[in-house]
Motif scaffolding. Sequence first.
Motif, short mmCIF file in Angstrom:
data_model
loop_
_atom_site.label_atom_id
_atom_site.label_comp_id
_atom_site.label_asym_id
_atom_site.label_seq_id
_atom_site.Cartn_x
_atom_site.Cartn_y
_atom_site.Cartn_z
N GLN A 104 54.10 26.85 45.38
CA GLN A 104 55.05 28.68 45.82
C GLN A 104 54.32 29.25 44.81
OE1 GLN A 104 57.12 29.28 47.86
NE2 GLN A 104 57.20 31.42 47.64
N ASN A 105 53.87 29.02 43.59
CA ASN A 105 53.24 30.25 42.96
C ASN A 105 51.79 30.54 43.02
OD1 ASN A 105 55.87 30.34 41.43
ND2 ASN A 105 54.98 29.41 39.58
N VAL A 106 51.47 29.89 43.42
CA VAL A 106 49.82 29.52 43.43
C VAL A 106 49.90 30.67 45.03
CG1 VAL A 106 47.97 28.64 45.29
CG2 VAL A 106 48.59 27.18 42.84
N ALA A 107 50.74 30.44 45.70
CA ALA A 107 50.69 31.12 47.49
C ALA A 107 51.03 32.06 47.18
CB ALA A 107 52.08 30.65 48.29
N ASP A 108 52.47 32.20 46.05
CA ASP A 108 52.52 34.07 45.77
C ASP A 108 51.46 34.65 45.30
OD1 ASP A 108 55.21 34.01 46.83
OD2 ASP A 108 55.71 33.39 44.67
N ALA A 109 50.52 33.84 44.06
CA ALA A 109 49.45 34.98 43.44
C ALA A 109 48.38 35.05 45.05
CB ALA A 109 49.02 34.30 43.12
N LYS A 110 48.47 34.18 45.62
CA LYS A 110 46.77 35.07 46.99
C LYS A 110 47.47 35.53 47.45
CE LYS A 110 44.36 31.55 46.32
NZ LYS A 110 42.85 31.68 45.69
N SER A 111 48.46 35.29 47.83
CA SER A 111 49.02 37.11 48.74
C SER A 111 49.36 38.22 47.87
CB SER A 111 50.78 36.37 49.11
OG SER A 111 51.55 36.43 48.00
N HIS A 112 49.73 38.16 46.61
CA HIS A 112 49.33 39.53 45.65
C HIS A 112 47.92 40.14 45.89
CE1 HIS A 112 53.61 40.35 44.49
NE2 HIS A 112 53.47 38.78 44.13
N ASP A 113 47.24 38.57 46.29
CA ASP A 113 46.21 39.27 45.66
C ASP A 113 45.02 40.13 47.08
OD1 ASP A 113 45.34 38.55 42.89
OD2 ASP A 113 44.21 36.33 43.75
N LYS A 122 43.93 43.32 47.67
CA LYS A 122 42.88 44.04 48.43
C LYS A 122 42.96 45.11 49.47
CE LYS A 122 40.01 40.10 47.44
NZ LYS A 122 38.67 38.54 47.71
N PHE A 123 43.72 44.62 50.28
CA PHE A 123 43.49 44.88 51.56
C PHE A 123 45.26 46.22 52.32
CE2 PHE A 123 41.59 40.62 52.31
CZ PHE A 123 40.56 42.02 52.91
N GLY A 124 45.85 45.72 50.54
CA GLY A 124 47.29 46.67 50.90
C GLY A 124 47.31 48.59 51.23
N ASP A 125 45.85 48.85 50.79
CA ASP A 125 45.63 50.90 51.18
C ASP A 125 45.20 50.55 53.05
OD1 ASP A 125 43.58 48.69 50.35
OD2 ASP A 125 42.56 51.18 49.01
#
Length: 135
Positions: free
Chosen positions: A103-112, A116-119
């Motif tokens: 779950q922590n790995v998935a959270d870290a990837k989603s934040h990455d 990158k693409f949030g804007d």
Amino acid sequence: FDRLLANEYLNFFMKDDLLDETEMYPFAEDEKGLSFMSPAPTSFEKYIDHIDKNMSVDTPIAFGLHPNAEIEFRTQQSNNIFNTLKELQPRGIFNTEGVATPQNVADAKSHDLLDKFGDKYFDVEELVRNLDEMG
């Protein structure tokens, strides 16, 4: 090969004794307690009842196999189940103080990805119009 096997089954099952009560499991006389007798001529419903009552468990004897054939099959089935359960167990990535769960790995990837693409902004209405124009 299939034709030879089918012929053997037909030679065993398709005979005049079939209309009498005869043993339907090949080589079942060697095994105690395993038997499936053909019923006397009757109605369709009674045939179904006979099958439901007398054929309660699958056994290798019914297919002309050795009784130990089921042991190998059940062993493989058990190994598959336990391997699947083992794969489903949660496992950590780090063995140090900060253990990262999946779950922590998935959270870290989603934040990455969000960093990158949030804007980026996608105009959904424009995409729908373009899709409609393309057909």
